[in-house]
Design an enzyme around this catalytic site. Structure first.
Site, PDB file in Angstrom:
ATOM      1  N   VAL A 717      28.976  17.692  -8.604  1.00 15.45           N
ATOM      2  CA  VAL A 717      29.510  16.456  -8.031  1.00 15.45           C
ATOM      3  C   VAL A 717      29.473  16.566  -6.510  1.00 15.45           C
ATOM      4  O   VAL A 717      29.927  17.566  -5.934  1.00 15.45           O
ATOM      5  CB  VAL A 717      30.955  16.201  -8.507  1.00 15.45           C
ATOM      6  CG1 VAL A 717      31.475  14.878  -7.931  1.00 15.45           C
ATOM      7  CG2 VAL A 717      31.015  16.167 -10.027  1.00 15.45           C
ATOM      8  N   LYS A 731      27.926  12.313  -9.466  1.00 20.87           N
ATOM      9  CA  LYS A 731      27.817  13.383 -10.452  1.00 20.87           C
ATOM     10  C   LYS A 731      26.356  13.492 -10.894  1.00 20.87           C
ATOM     11  O   LYS A 731      25.833  12.608 -11.558  1.00 20.87           O
ATOM     12  CB  LYS A 731      28.711  13.098 -11.657  1.00 20.87           C
ATOM     13  CG  LYS A 731      28.663  14.180 -12.739  1.00 20.87           C
ATOM     14  CD  LYS A 731      29.619  13.856 -13.879  1.00 20.87           C
ATOM     15  CE  LYS A 731      29.601  14.920 -14.957  1.00 20.87           C
ATOM     16  NZ  LYS A 731      30.517  14.610 -16.060  1.00 20.87           N
ATOM     17  N   ASP A 836      38.491  16.408 -23.327  1.00 18.52           N
ATOM     18  CA  ASP A 836      38.435  17.470 -22.317  1.00 18.52           C
ATOM     19  C   ASP A 836      39.454  17.224 -21.216  1.00 18.52           C
ATOM     20  O   ASP A 836      39.150  17.347 -20.021  1.00 18.52           O
ATOM     21  CB  ASP A 836      37.030  17.583 -21.727  1.00 18.52           C
ATOM     22  CG  ASP A 836      36.820  18.893 -20.958  1.00 18.52           C
ATOM     23  OD1 ASP A 836      37.589  19.839 -21.201  1.00 18.52           O
ATOM     24  OD2 ASP A 836      35.890  18.970 -20.135  1.00 18.52           O
TER      25      ASP A 836
END
Length: 1023
Positions: A717, A731, A836
């Site tokens: 990123v 990203k 996540d």
């Protein structure tokens, strides 16, 4: 006998007595002769194992003289036996002879400071009379002989600084007369035997620089005569047994460079009144600096660097007249109030101080002028990476003994004082990463011993002083990222010692590059991002050791010198974004170690060489050179249209062939696609407006390291500035990494229909090819200036006042994240499971509003008539270690309950400050069990100390009561979210409700308590 029979009885008895005495005397002489003879043979055999070229000191050792007259040999008073052998420091090499074990009367064996190799012979265990055994500082290897423990008379055992690889024997305690046990700087492994605590005579234990593991045995607390305990540079863990702090005889306590944790007792100086050396650096100790250490008026060394210590520097430093080293660098030490730096003034009483390191903390304020009154013996002063402001005190010029001065990465402004030029012994000067302005003083050219100077990342203006040509010992110079102008002085290109780095990049330097003079040993030259013009000097070929050459982003013109092909060690060559023309020299093929070549955005033409680095297209950058020919020979100008026509036809035919093959492969692959994949292929396409590769390349300054924000599982990123002025986070997916393409589609799918104030906003995307014709995938997000929650929890970010997250901010962040999950699970058009969630994926904007990002592992659940179809980035175990719910490990599919578990872990980490993967969580202990166990007594034991200091600093006595009111409910939500059984976890909507109720209670309590300054306590910000 007949003769004796004729003599009187008394006379016969007298003769018999004299005969027996004579017999015994003759036997004794014979025995002594044999003993000294055997010792001689043993020593000659010992000598025979040594290297011939190191035997000169032993020239007296021969068969023609008594060993008692040999170099290094000591005999008893009768000259009958060898009792001592001292060959230390004679430079001997070779092996130890096993015949050394025949010197049975030996009491002292000293072989230290030689170059002996091989193993220690087992016969050493035969020396039962040995009291001193010193073989330190050799190259001995192998194991410790097991029968060393048979030497019952041994008082000193020193085998330090060798290559011995072994465990410390458990029966070491059989050496009951041992006073010094020195085994440091070897390759010992395993645990420290607890039995050592039985050797009550021990005064010195030195096990430093090994590979010892386990905890420090509490049995060592029985060694009441211990003077030195050195366990530095091992792999020891756990806390320091409290009994160690009761060993009042300790003079040297060194536990540095392990993985020890816990708080250092504040009264350690009272319990260990004889301490001269206290070395606890490079561990994980928490709490504050023990003020009692500052009462030890004889102490010489205090080292606590690189721990997790907090608070301020305690008073009392003025009591230490003999202090030589004070190192508290790289902790979380703060300075409080206008007198927060007074401890520097206190140190002026330490007239022997030669090392002071307070760098890597959160100290702030103006460096006092009194710093110039520190010891004239001070050689190293580390103050970098703090928050010092104001100007550099000119009084530093009075520190005449200074060899190193590091004030880098603060907020210092103003000019560089001319007085720094008075530090004639200075060898390293680092002022990088400040806001220093003005010109570089010519007086710095007086620092003739300087070998490193770093003034980069400031606001310096003017010219580079020609006086730098006086720095004939310079190895490293970095003046990059300033506003320097003028030409490059020839003087600095004639420094013969400059062998490391010469970095003048990112300035306003102009003019041609001078010819390289005596700068022949430099490894890296960076003149990029200036306004240099003219040709590239061929004299760069004189730099025989050059590995990296950066000349990018200038106005250089002319051809690339062929002579660059002579720089055989060149690994990186960047000439991009200039005005170079002509052909690429074929000589560049000769650079066999070249790993990176960037010639992009010039006006080069002709055929691209095919050998060397040019065989690896991933290592070269040639875009922006429209006249280069990659696949076909270039035709000279004027050869007519036919040649160009043939080239065009060839290219068209090649493209047709490629399209045909691609179409056939596509049809074949499409036939074998599973029905589910075909049904969802349209859904995998990103539905956001696209941005070009070139736009992103320019926005991120060619994806420079300076703009790198972080690296994740599927890519990197970067911070970027789009052409219309917007600051974004780009990203870039690593297309070579397995799963990156699915991650790209999953993220687009998850975000295309998701709009919420607590989700990071996806602005656009890019699906293209880069200049090497490789696939390029990128997602462009809004840029959030306050970084990730992980940075704040770990103390890498703080508010301008030096404080971390306060209670209300943490509660608001928890509510923000819970609201984001509530939206994804319950209110989104298509329910999404994040899969996540962790602090590094939670970002904070300018107002400290938390937003959830990184949906590369997200899972969308689409209900159809038969079953649920998963559109996700991967089908393996989802999440990050520590945050993955246990059921995922059992093969269960990702679910909303799994996200709730991850959120609960984040919540516990947010309020405890401790990561779920912390090394203390072993053997079944987890962050949940740790917090849950502490809640039964006092939650304050597991609350982040920084949070406690912010919340309860006015009235610490109220801490326990306040935490029960303020924190139990919040931490309880984390416990409820992290139940092992997913059916027992609360839903995310319930978590939001409970957290908001806790916040409401806080606000109500603050309104009912007028004696407290609410704004200072809570910094209340309702979102």
């Amino acid at each position: 006998m007949a003769l004796f029979s004729e003599l009187p009885v008394h006379f016969a008895l007298l003769l018999l007595f004299l005969f027996l005495e004579l017999h015994n005397l003759l036997i004794g002489v014979s025995s002594a002769t044999l003993s000294i003879s055997s010792d001689r043979e043993a020593l000659i055999s010992f000598k025979s194992e040594l290297s011939n070229d190191t035997l000169n000191p032993l020239s007296s050792w021969n068969h023609n003289s008594s060993p008692c007259n040999w170099t290094g040999v000591l005999c008893d008073k009768h000259g009958q036996r060898v009792t001592g052998l001292d060959l230390s420091g004679l430079g001997l090499s070779g092996h130890l002879s096993p015949y050394i074990g025949n010197l049975s009367s030996l009491q002292s064996l000293q072989l230290q400071n030689n170059q002996l190799t091989g193993v220690i012979p087992d016969q050493i265990g035969n020396l039962f009379n040995l009291r001193l055994l010193n073989m330190s500082t050799n190259m001995l290897e192998g194991k410790l002989p097991s029968n060393t423990t048979h030497l019952k008379q041994l008082q000193i055992l020193d085998l330090s600084s060798n290559k011995i690889a072994s465990k410390i024997p458990e029966d070491i305690s059989s050496l009951q007369k041992l006073q010094a046990l020195k085994l440091g700087r070897n390759s010992l492994y395993g645990a420290i035997p607890a039995s050592i605590g039985n050797i009550s005579s021990l005064k010195n234990i030195s096990f430093g620089t090994n590979f010892l593991t386990g905890w420090i045995p509490s049995d060592l607390g029985r060694l009441h005569n211990l003077i030195e305990l050195d366990l530095t540079l091992n792999n020891l863990t756990g806390t320091v047994p409290p009994v160690i702090y009761n060993l009042s005889s300790l003079v040297n306590l060194a536990l540095a460079a392990n993985s020890l944790w816990g708080e250092i007792p504040q009264d350690v100086g009272q319990k260990l009144p004889k301490l001269l050396v206290f070395n606890f650096c490079f561990n994980k100790f928490t709490g504050g600096i023990p003020g009692s250490l500052h009462n030890l008026t004889n102490i010489r060394v205090i080292r606590m660097a690189s721990n997790l210590l907090e608070g301020t520097v305690p008073p009392g430093l003025g009591n230490l007249p003999f202090l030589r080293m004070y190192n508290i660098g790289y902790n979380r030490i703060v300075s409080s109030g206008v007198r927060g730096l007074d401890f520097i003034t206190s140190l002026t009483n330490s007239t022997h101080l030669n090392f002071l390191a307070i760098d890597g903390n959160m100290l702030e304020g103006v460096i006092p002028e009194s710093i110039g009154n520190l010891s004239k013996d001070l050689t190293k002063l580390y103050m970098g990476q703090n928050r010092f402001n104001g100007s550099i005190p000119s009084s530093i010029g009075r520190l005449s003994g200074l060899k190193l001065l590091n004030l880098s990465y603060n907020s210092i402004f103003g000019d560089i004082p001319n007085e720094l030029g008075q530090l004639e012994g200075l060898q390293e000067l680092s002022l990088a990463g400040n806001e220093i302005s003005g010109g570089i003083p010519n007086s710095l050219g007086n620092l003739l011993k300087l070998n490193q100077i770093d003034l980069s990342k400031n606001k310096l203006v003017g010219r580079i002083p020609t006086s730098f040509g006086n720095l004939q010992n310079l190895l490293y110079m970095d003046l990059s990222s300033n506003k320097l102008d003028g030409s490059i002085p020839m003087e600095i290109l004639n420094l013969p010692t400059l062998s490391n780095v010469l970095n003048l990049s990112m300035n306003f330097l102009s003019g041609p590059i001078p010819q390289i003079g005596r700068l022949i040993t430099v490894a890296s030259i960076d003149f990029s991002s200036n306004q240099l013009f003219g040709g590239i000097p061929s004299s760069f070929s004189n730099c025989l050791s050059l590995e990296n050459l950066f000349l990018a982003r200038n106005q250089l013109s002319g051809p690339i010198p062929k002579a660059l092909g002579d720089v055989k060690g060149l690994e990186t060559l960047d000439l991009s974004s200039n005005q170079l023309f002509g052909a690429i020299p074929i000589e560049l093929q000769n650079l066999h170690v070249l790993k990176f070549l960037n010639l992009s955005y010039n006006d080069l033409e002709g055929v691209i060489p095919s050998g060397g680095v040019f065989q690896n297209l991933s290592a070269i950058h040639l875009e922006g050179n429209r006249k280069l020919c990659l696949y076909f020979p270039c035709m000279p100008h004027g050869h007519g249209r036919n040649a160009r026509l043939y080239i065009i036809i060839a290219i068209v035919l090649t493209l047709i062939l490629c399209l045909t093959i691609g179409l056939l492969l596509y049809i074949k692959n499409k036939r074998v696609k599973v029905t589910a994949t075909a049904a969802t292929s349209e859904q995998l396409k990103p539905h956001v407006p696209m941005v070009s590769y070139d736009e992103l390349r320019l926005a991120t300054e060619e994806f420079s390291q300076e703009n790198l924000l972080g690296v994740g599982s599927f890519g990197s990123v970067y911070k970027g500035h789009l052409s219309h002025g917007a600051t974004v986070a780009v990203k870039v997916l690593d297309t070579l990494r397995t799963g990156s393409l699915k991650s790209f589609f999953a993220e687009c799918e998850a975000m295309k229909n998701s709009r919420h104030r607590n989700l990071v906003k996806l602005i656009t995307s890019c699906s293209s090819v880069d200049f090497k014709n490789n696939d390029f995938l990128a997602l462009v997000y809004e840029y959030l200036c306050n970084g990730s929650l992980e940075d704040w929890i770990k103390g890498r970010r703080n508010h301008a006042n030096g404080n971390g997250l306060n209670l209300m901010e943490r509660l608001n962040i928890a509510i923000d994240v819970a609201c984001a999950l509530d939206y994804l699970h319950n209110d989104s058009e298509i329910p999404v499971v994040h899969c996540d969630l962790k602090p590094s994926n939670i970002l904070l904007d300018e107002d400290m509003t938390a937003k959830v990002g990184d949906f590369g592992l997200a899972r969308s659940l689409i209900q159809n008539s038969t079953n649920q179809v998963s559109i996700s980035s991967t089908h393996v175990l989802r999440g990050s270690i520590g945050y993955i719910p246990p059921e995922y490990g059992w093969g269960e599919k990702p679910s909303a309950a799994g996200d709730v578990y991850s959120f609960g872990i984040v919540l516990l980490e947010l309020f405890s400050g401790k990561s779920p993967t912390d090394e203390c969580f072993t053997g079944g202990l987890s962050i949940r069990r740790w917090v849950q166990s502490a809640m039964k007594n006092k939650t304050v034991q597991v609350i982040d100390p920084q949070l406690l200091s912010l919340t309860f600093h006015d009235d610490p006595s109220e801490g326990p009561n306040l935490q029960l009111n303020y924190l139990d409910a919040t931490v309880g939500v984390g416990i409820s979210c992290t139940a092992d059984n997913p059916d027992e976890r609360i839903g995310i909507r319930d978590a939001v409700r409970q957290l908001k109720a806790a916040r409401d209670s806080l606000l109500k309590l603050s309104d009912e308590s007028p004696r407290r300054d609410t704004e200072r306590y809570f910094h209340v910000s309702i979102k």
